[in-house]
Write an enzyme that holds these catalytic residues in place. Structure first.
Site, PDB file in Angstrom:
ATOM      1  N   TYR A  99      -8.936  -3.786 -10.982  1.00 54.42           N
ATOM      2  CA  TYR A  99      -8.688  -2.479 -10.349  1.00 54.42           C
ATOM      3  C   TYR A  99      -7.422  -1.819 -10.918  1.00 54.42           C
ATOM      4  CZ  TYR A  99     -11.565  -3.284  -6.029  1.00 54.42           C
ATOM      5  OH  TYR A  99     -12.542  -3.476  -5.094  1.00 54.42           O
TER       6      TYR A  99
ATOM      7  N   LYS B 207      -0.141   5.264  -5.967  1.00 56.79           N
ATOM      8  CA  LYS B 207      -1.178   5.234  -7.029  1.00 56.79           C
ATOM      9  C   LYS B 207      -2.067   6.470  -6.946  1.00 56.79           C
ATOM     10  CE  LYS B 207      -4.974   4.002  -6.135  1.00 56.79           C
ATOM     11  NZ  LYS B 207      -5.433   2.628  -5.963  1.00 56.79           N
TER      12      LYS B 207
ATOM     13  N   GLU C 103      -7.053   1.605 -13.228  1.00 51.97           N
ATOM     14  CA  GLU C 103      -6.438   2.768 -12.567  1.00 51.97           C
ATOM     15  C   GLU C 103      -5.218   3.245 -13.348  1.00 51.97           C
ATOM     16  OE1 GLU C 103      -7.995   2.108  -7.998  1.00 51.97           O
ATOM     17  OE2 GLU C 103      -5.930   1.554  -8.444  1.00 51.97           O
TER      18      GLU C 103
ATOM     19  N   CYS D 290       0.823  -1.213   0.000  1.00 54.87           N
ATOM     20  CA  CYS D 290       0.000   0.000   0.000  1.00 54.87           C
ATOM     21  C   CYS D 290       0.852   1.257   0.000  1.00 54.87           C
ATOM     22  CB  CYS D 290      -0.945  -0.018   1.205  1.00 54.87           C
ATOM     23  SG  CYS D 290      -1.923   1.479   1.349  1.00 54.87           S
TER      24      CYS D 290
ATOM     25  N   HIS E 154     -27.399  20.748  -1.236  1.00 57.99           N
ATOM     26  CA  HIS E 154     -27.572  21.281  -2.579  1.00 57.99           C
ATOM     27  C   HIS E 154     -26.625  22.436  -2.842  1.00 57.99           C
ATOM     28  CE1 HIS E 154     -29.800  21.840  -6.266  1.00 57.99           C
ATOM     29  NE2 HIS E 154     -29.894  23.120  -6.011  1.00 57.99           N
TER      30      HIS E 154
ATOM     31  N   CYS F 163      -1.688   1.624  -3.024  1.00 52.45           N
ATOM     32  CA  CYS F 163      -2.674   2.690  -2.778  1.00 52.45           C
ATOM     33  C   CYS F 163      -2.106   4.116  -2.771  1.00 52.45           C
ATOM     34  CB  CYS F 163      -3.343   2.491  -1.420  1.00 52.45           C
ATOM     35  SG  CYS F 163      -3.539   0.796  -0.906  1.00 52.45           S
TER      36      CYS F 163
ATOM     37  N   GLU G 210     -26.304  14.431  -3.474  1.00 55.92           N
ATOM     38  CA  GLU G 210     -27.709  14.570  -3.059  1.00 55.92           C
ATOM     39  C   GLU G 210     -28.624  13.687  -3.910  1.00 55.92           C
ATOM     40  OE1 GLU G 210     -29.745  18.337  -3.808  1.00 55.92           O
ATOM     41  OE2 GLU G 210     -28.227  18.851  -5.305  1.00 55.92           O
TER      42      GLU G 210
END
Ligand code: NDP
Length: 454
Positions: A178, A51, A182, A43, A436, A48, A441
């Site tokens: 993944y 990346k 990516e 990671c 908003h 992660c 939303e």
């Protein structure tokens, strides 16, 4: 501390191993952790974190285009320098390596540098040092798997992609998981020409089908050359380039071939079989619900167990294991409703069941979807569409799946994952007032159920 017996010996100082070591030490255990590479594991070093830094960089060009197209900025065509990005990234990773070291030291964990090999159910060897431990944890993670084909050695994996000396002009990416999507986004965003091959009919197997189709459409619109039902059969050198032969017999010439064809648990040469630890067909360590292997004193967490190969899951498994072993509170990790994001262009955020999985589990379901252009792009030339989807169990009205493709999907879905984990119903979503104007939303204002026939 430089003892020959510890309460807990951890093999692998990645996300899972470090957390387990620190928690066990905090609970009063004498702990040592062995690591043969950089602290922090995949990671921190080749996953992660670097990346995501490259993903941020890959957004800049499009954001500058939006700024000039719609928001009144005047800017020259950006001049991007890959070596600067990689140097900055490397500097940050070295800082993180130092933080991991200090965290372990502060917790009183001994860091043993080198490759640890099991020599028995309660014994390990690191170099010429022999240690015994009441409990051993294997948290060695995974390693990229490359298919066997002529010239495969000309390709690279994600491990090397983080350290390329220059940005390749043309990149061929093999795989549809993944890592493949990516890196397709990273290289495309930074200016490379990208071809991505996936052997099946639609990439990201296991994700919701509409999510997969939506992402494919968006990536193609951006200019990524996505080819499904296609694979590579051979690589050959062509001067300084690489000629890849594809399954249909055609060839493409590129500067870099990136194999993103899955990862394998790192279990070879650890002495596992000799110690009596049972492995699965893919080399993963088989564990019970408390992360215990077939040998009661040997445990395993994270990617090496091939349950859910995600850093936060490894950390969760680590904390459960420490509770089980050192805090007198047997705790099984919970792998239900784990949210995740794919930092693709645009990103995916997902939690819970896909439509197909929900239909299999509950029979009758209600599906709500929305596809819209984000407010930001009403002023730009960017035609990107955001997609959102709720999957609801019709009988209980619980929202059992939530999916989106669009900017900040990871940030948005992390919050909604709490609601899904709590078993929120569609009526509770509807009773929540939106913020908003945001894209998020939309998830609390979805009113139109999709007709059953679709
Ligand atoms: P995945 O298992 O996700 O994807 C591997 C891909 O390679 C699949 O599309 C698979 O196809 C394909 N493939 C496998 N073997 C071959 C072959 N011989 N020839 C051609 N294609 C092949 O692995 P990744 O390496 O992308 O990622 C590993 C794991 O790491 C992920 O599952 C995820 O858990 C984790 N990860 C998480 C990230 C995040 O949270 N954002 C980021 C990166 C990784 P098929 O579908 O047909 O099997």
């Amino acid at each position: 501390m430089n003892e020959s017996h510890v309460d807990f010996f951890v093999i692998g100082a990645g996300s899972g191993g470090v957390r387990a070591a620190r928690m066990a030490a905090a609970a009063g255990a004498r702990v040592a952790v062995a690591e043969e590479r950089a602290l922090g594991g995949t990671c921190v070093n080749v996953g992660c974190i670097p990346k995501k830094l490259l993903v941020y960089a890959s957004h800049v060009r499009a954001e500058l285009a939006d700024a000039t197209d719609g928001y009144g900025f005047r800017a020259a065509e950006p001049d991007f320098d890959w070596p600067t990005l990689i140097a900055n990234k490397n500097q940050e990773i070295e800082r993180l390596n130092g933080i991991y070291q200090r965290l372990l030291e502060a917790a009183g964990v001994e860091i043993v540098r080198g490759r640890a090999v099991l020599t028995g159910p309660n014994a390990v060897r690191v170099g010429d040092r022999e240690l015994t431990a009441d409990h051993i944890l294997v948290a060695t993670g995974g390693w990229p798997a490359v298919p066997e084909l002529p010239g495969a050695e000309l390709g690279i994996t994600s491990n090397e992609a983080f350290f390329l000396r220059e940005l390749p002009r043309r990149v061929l990416i093999v795989g549809g998981g993944y890592i493949a999507v990516e890196f397709a986004g990273i290289f495309h965003g930074l200016g490379s020409e990208v071809i991505q091959l996936y052997r099946g009919p639609l990439f990201l197997r296991g994700f919701d089908d509409e999510v997969r189709r939506h992402l494919a459409d968006e990536m193609r619109k951006q200019g990524v050359d996505l080819r499904f039902g296609a694979n590579v059969t051979e690589l050959a050198e062509l001067g300084s380039a690489i000629r890849a032969t594809l399954t249909d017999g055609s060839t493409v010439d590129v500067d870099t071939v990136l194999f993103a064809t899955g990862r394998r648990p790192l279990t070879e040469g650890l002495g596992l079989a000799e110690a009596g630890v049972e492995l699965g067909e893919g080399g993963e360590i088989l564990v019970d619900e408390y992360s215990r292997s077939s040998v009661p004193s040997i445990h395993a967490i994270g990617d090496v167990t091939d349950r859910l190969a995600l850093t936060p899951v490894a950390i969760h498994e680590a904390m459960c294991l420490s509770r089980t072993l050192f805090e007198g509170e047997p705790t099984a990790p919970d792998h239900e409703n784990v949210p995740s994001a794919v930092f693709s262009p645009p990103p995916i955020g997902t939690v819970g069941l896909t439509e197909t999985q929900a239909r299999e589990r509950y029979g009758e379901i209600d599906v709500y979807t929305s596809t819209f252009r984000a407010l930001k792009h009403t002023l730009t030339k960017n035609t990107e569409q955001t997609f959102m989807k709720l999957v609801v169990d019709r009988a209980s009205q619980r929202v059992v799946g939530l999916h989106m493709v669009g900017p900040e999907a990871g940030e948005i879905v992390q919050g909604f994952a709490v609601a899904i984990k709590c078993g929120a119903t569609k009526a509770q979503f509807d009773a929540t007032v939106g913020i908003h104007p945001t894209s998020a939303e939309e998830l609390v204002t979805l009113r139109e159920k999709r007709p059953d026939s679709e």
